[in-house]
Design a protein around this motif. Structure first.
Motif, PDB file in Angstrom:
ATOM      1  N   GLU A   1     -11.390   7.059  -3.031  1.00  0.00           N
ATOM      2  CA  GLU A   1     -11.416   5.942  -3.971  1.00  0.00           C
ATOM      3  C   GLU A   1     -10.855   6.351  -5.323  1.00  0.00           C
ATOM      4  OE1 GLU A   1     -15.296   3.505  -2.265  1.00  0.00           O
ATOM      5  OE2 GLU A   1     -15.594   5.286  -3.519  1.00  0.00           O
ATOM      6  N   ALA A   2     -11.163   7.551  -5.774  1.00  0.00           N
ATOM      7  CA  ALA A   2     -10.691   8.011  -7.081  1.00  0.00           C
ATOM      8  C   ALA A   2      -9.187   8.219  -7.107  1.00  0.00           C
ATOM      9  CB  ALA A   2     -11.412   9.297  -7.464  1.00  0.00           C
ATOM     10  N   LEU A   3      -8.623   8.702  -5.994  1.00  0.00           N
ATOM     11  CA  LEU A   3      -7.200   9.029  -5.960  1.00  0.00           C
ATOM     12  C   LEU A   3      -6.323   7.885  -5.475  1.00  0.00           C
ATOM     13  CD1 LEU A   3      -7.349  12.683  -4.570  1.00  0.00           C
ATOM     14  CD2 LEU A   3      -6.884  11.971  -6.921  1.00  0.00           C
ATOM     15  N   LEU A   4      -6.884   6.969  -4.710  1.00  0.00           N
ATOM     16  CA  LEU A   4      -6.047   5.953  -4.073  1.00  0.00           C
ATOM     17  C   LEU A   4      -6.403   4.521  -4.449  1.00  0.00           C
ATOM     18  CD1 LEU A   4      -5.879   7.439  -0.451  1.00  0.00           C
ATOM     19  CD2 LEU A   4      -4.240   7.743  -2.327  1.00  0.00           C
ATOM     20  N   SER A   5      -7.559   4.312  -5.055  1.00  0.00           N
ATOM     21  CA  SER A   5      -7.999   2.936  -5.295  1.00  0.00           C
ATOM     22  C   SER A   5      -8.156   2.574  -6.769  1.00  0.00           C
ATOM     23  CB  SER A   5      -9.330   2.682  -4.562  1.00  0.00           C
ATOM     24  OG  SER A   5      -9.166   2.871  -3.168  1.00  0.00           O
TER      25      SER A   5
ATOM     26  N   GLY B   1     -18.781   6.262 -15.302  1.00  0.00           N
ATOM     27  CA  GLY B   1     -19.485   5.699 -14.159  1.00  0.00           C
ATOM     28  C   GLY B   1     -19.005   6.393 -12.900  1.00  0.00           C
ATOM     29  N   SER B   2     -19.646   6.102 -11.803  1.00  0.00           N
ATOM     30  CA  SER B   2     -19.265   6.726 -10.545  1.00  0.00           C
ATOM     31  C   SER B   2     -17.835   6.342 -10.164  1.00  0.00           C
ATOM     32  CB  SER B   2     -20.221   6.294  -9.433  1.00  0.00           C
ATOM     33  OG  SER B   2     -19.780   6.787  -8.185  1.00  0.00           O
ATOM     34  N   LEU B   3     -17.049   7.343  -9.781  1.00  0.00           N
ATOM     35  CA  LEU B   3     -15.684   7.103  -9.296  1.00  0.00           C
ATOM     36  C   LEU B   3     -15.665   6.848  -7.804  1.00  0.00           C
ATOM     37  CD1 LEU B   3     -13.776   9.940 -11.223  1.00  0.00           C
ATOM     38  CD2 LEU B   3     -14.378   7.644 -12.016  1.00  0.00           C
ATOM     39  N   GLY B   4     -16.816   7.014  -7.157  1.00  0.00           N
ATOM     40  CA  GLY B   4     -16.870   6.888  -5.706  1.00  0.00           C
ATOM     41  C   GLY B   4     -16.424   8.169  -5.035  1.00  0.00           C
ATOM     42  N   THR B   5     -15.848   8.053  -3.855  1.00  0.00           N
ATOM     43  CA  THR B   5     -15.354   9.208  -3.119  1.00  0.00           C
ATOM     44  C   THR B   5     -14.011   9.652  -3.675  1.00  0.00           C
ATOM     45  OG1 THR B   5     -14.168   7.851  -1.500  1.00  0.00           O
ATOM     46  CG2 THR B   5     -16.500   8.330  -1.040  1.00  0.00           C
ATOM     47  N   LEU B   6     -13.520  10.794  -3.222  1.00  0.00           N
ATOM     48  CA  LEU B   6     -12.196  11.245  -3.649  1.00  0.00           C
ATOM     49  C   LEU B   6     -11.117  10.250  -3.219  1.00  0.00           C
ATOM     50  CD1 LEU B   6     -12.137  15.123  -3.085  1.00  0.00           C
ATOM     51  CD2 LEU B   6     -11.996  13.885  -5.257  1.00  0.00           C
TER      52      LEU B   6
ATOM     53  N   MET C   1     -21.799  13.263   5.069  1.00  0.00           N
ATOM     54  CA  MET C   1     -21.779  12.164   4.097  1.00  0.00           C
ATOM     55  C   MET C   1     -20.815  12.495   2.972  1.00  0.00           C
ATOM     56  SD  MET C   1     -25.022  10.461   2.120  1.00  0.00           S
ATOM     57  CE  MET C   1     -24.795   9.038   1.066  1.00  0.00           C
ATOM     58  N   ALA C   2     -19.977  11.524   2.595  1.00  0.00           N
ATOM     59  CA  ALA C   2     -18.966  11.753   1.562  1.00  0.00           C
ATOM     60  C   ALA C   2     -19.606  11.999   0.208  1.00  0.00           C
ATOM     61  CB  ALA C   2     -18.024  10.557   1.487  1.00  0.00           C
ATOM     62  N   GLN C   3     -18.981  12.885  -0.558  1.00  0.00           N
ATOM     63  CA  GLN C   3     -19.472  13.173  -1.904  1.00  0.00           C
ATOM     64  C   GLN C   3     -19.061  12.064  -2.868  1.00  0.00           C
ATOM     65  OE1 GLN C   3     -19.164  17.458  -3.143  1.00  0.00           O
ATOM     66  NE2 GLN C   3     -17.776  17.591  -1.396  1.00  0.00           N
ATOM     67  N   LEU C   4     -19.915  11.790  -3.846  1.00  0.00           N
ATOM     68  CA  LEU C   4     -19.608  10.848  -4.914  1.00  0.00           C
ATOM     69  C   LEU C   4     -19.325  11.637  -6.184  1.00  0.00           C
ATOM     70  CD1 LEU C   4     -22.385   8.173  -4.282  1.00  0.00           C
ATOM     71  CD2 LEU C   4     -20.006   8.124  -3.531  1.00  0.00           C
ATOM     72  N   TRP C   5     -18.340  11.179  -6.935  1.00  0.00           N
ATOM     73  CA  TRP C   5     -17.835  11.957  -8.068  1.00  0.00           C
ATOM     74  C   TRP C   5     -17.918  11.174  -9.363  1.00  0.00           C
ATOM     75  CZ3 TRP C   5     -15.864  16.934  -7.115  1.00  0.00           C
ATOM     76  CH2 TRP C   5     -15.732  17.258  -5.759  1.00  0.00           C
ATOM     77  N   ARG C   6     -18.037  11.899 -10.467  1.00  0.00           N
ATOM     78  CA  ARG C   6     -17.901  11.337 -11.802  1.00  0.00           C
ATOM     79  C   ARG C   6     -17.427  12.445 -12.739  1.00  0.00           C
ATOM     80  NH1 ARG C   6     -21.917   8.348 -14.209  1.00  0.00           N
ATOM     81  NH2 ARG C   6     -22.776   7.757 -12.195  1.00  0.00           N
ATOM     82  N   VAL C   7     -16.772  12.048 -13.818  1.00  0.00           N
ATOM     83  CA  VAL C   7     -16.273  13.010 -14.798  1.00  0.00           C
ATOM     84  C   VAL C   7     -17.276  13.114 -15.938  1.00  0.00           C
ATOM     85  CG1 VAL C   7     -14.378  13.616 -16.344  1.00  0.00           C
ATOM     86  CG2 VAL C   7     -13.900  12.438 -14.186  1.00  0.00           C
ATOM     87  N   ILE C   8     -17.523  14.335 -16.391  1.00  0.00           N
ATOM     88  CA  ILE C   8     -18.446  14.556 -17.506  1.00  0.00           C
ATOM     89  C   ILE C   8     -17.735  15.293 -18.635  1.00  0.00           C
ATOM     90  CG2 ILE C   8     -20.472  14.616 -15.988  1.00  0.00           C
ATOM     91  CD1 ILE C   8     -20.514  17.693 -16.388  1.00  0.00           C
ATOM     92  N   ALA C   9     -18.175  14.999 -19.856  1.00  0.00           N
ATOM     93  CA  ALA C   9     -17.774  15.763 -21.040  1.00  0.00           C
ATOM     94  C   ALA C   9     -19.031  16.491 -21.496  1.00  0.00           C
ATOM     95  CB  ALA C   9     -17.237  14.843 -22.130  1.00  0.00           C
TER      96      ALA C   9
END
Length: 364
Positions: A24-28, A17-22, A1-9
């Motif tokens: 989605e984050a890099l290409l969408s 919010g959730s960036l989705g998969t890598l 199952m693909a990992q879901l990502w988000r950035v934290i400070a």
């Protein structure tokens, strides 16, 4: 199952919010919201508050509005005051009114005074813009890291998160699985600048008891909306700075095409995607394409901002800073090329042009 990502400070206990998969984050474009969190506005004002403080303005509508504001201030200062007339707030000069506005440390107090009449709006907008600019780029200079739902806080190196921050991340992961659910227990989701929206909402509520003309309403609402072109001019080169390593990336180098550069915003692939590719951290391998593992980003936990190259050179000069634009570009070729092939740049540019053509034709 693909990992879901988000950035934290972690120091602020804030998260995107959730960036989705890598993918989605890099290409969408799902990571594009990182740019307003880091892009530091130039310290300039869109509109002229007093004749003494003229600023260069490039937007024609802004010129018209600015000229109107200058005229209001000049008219006010040119009004003769009878020798025995009582001294009131309104009878003071615009110079004194500017000083009064500077002493107001609450944006809503400044807005209330600005809404008194069209003259006070002309003078007060400068102070309101100070508040708005201070609210922008909340993550500039903050440590950030892109974590996934497979990131084990206990396995993250101490140089990325300290023990308290690891416990906080454990708490965040316990609240939800990094989906789109809103965090609680001290964590806050950040997005677009909050203050401008709150100020505009105040104006709407104010109008319920203080009706104003359609023209005045439009002028006020536009004044309280920080457009990227206003505070982030497109006629200067912008850079992403790693403040921890003293490295920077030039926008015009990484952009697929020059026309895609819109100030700090770069269409298709820009600073946000660069960050995701370098600040991700997961306890599980995170392959993008055939063999590029992004699980342990070399910039994870570092501090960043986005500024103009002239502003950087004025403040920092060449004091140990290194331009890593070409290095980042080579890494992108490996990362995205392994997924999309050697012609990935042309492929992504064509997809963007096709999307624009579809929108012009009315397709969704």
């Amino acid at each position: 199952m693909a990992q879901l990502w988000r950035v934290i400070a972690p120091e602020r206990k804030e998260t995107t919010g959730s960036l989705g998969t890598l993918d989605e984050a890099l290409l969408s474009g799902s990571a594009a919201g990182l740019v307003p969190l880091l892009a530091v506005p130039l310290h300039q004002h869109r509109f002229v508050a007093t004749p003494r403080r003229r600023q260069a303005i490039t937007n024609n509508s802004s010129v018209e509005i600015s000229s109107a504001k200058v005229a209001r201030v000049r008219t006010h200062d040119s009004q003769p005051i009878a020798p025995n007339a009582p001294k009131t707030l309104s009878s003071l000069s615009s110079h004194v009114h500017c000083i009064i506005f500077r002493y107001l440390d609450n944006p809503f107090d400044a807005l209330r005074l600005s809404l008194t009449n069209r003259y006070f709006w002309a003078v007060g907008l400068r102070r309101l813009e100070d508040f708005i600019m201070e609210s922008l780029a909340p993550w500039a200079g903050e440590r950030i890291v892109c974590v996934s739902d497979e990131s084990d806080p206990r396995a993250i190196p101490d140089e990325i998160l300290n023990e308290t921050e690891k416990a906080d991340l454990e708490e965040l992961k316990g609240i939800y699985d990094l989906s789109n659910s809103a965090p609680t227990h001290g964590w806050r989701t950040v997005g677009a600048p909050v203050l401008p929206e709150e100020l505009r909402k105040f104006v709407v509520e104010y109008e319920a008891t203080h009706p104003m003309s359609e023209a005045d309403h439009a002028e006020i609402m536009m004044g309280l909306k920080p457009e990227m072109l206003d505070f982030y001019p497109r006629d200067q080169p912008w850079i992403l700075r790693n403040l921890t390593t003293k490295e920077y990336v030039r926008g015009e180098v990484i952009a697929l095409k020059g026309e895609f550069v819109q100030g700090p915003n770069i269409e298709v692939l820009g600073f946000a995607e660069i960050l995701v590719s370098r600040i991700s951290w997961s306890s599980r391998e995170a392959y993008f394409g055939r063999d590029k593992n992004l699980a342990h980003g070399k910039w994870a936990g570092h501090r960043f901002d986005i500024t103009t190259l002239p502003a950087h050179e004025e403040r920092a000069g060449n004091d140990g800073w290194r331009d890593v634009s070409d290095e980042v570009l080579r890494d992108l070729d490996v990362i995205i090329g392994s997924q999309k092939g050697d012609d990935w740049r042309e492929h992504m540019s064509r997809r963007r042009q096709k999307s624009i053509s579809s929108m012009r034709l009315g397709y969704t």
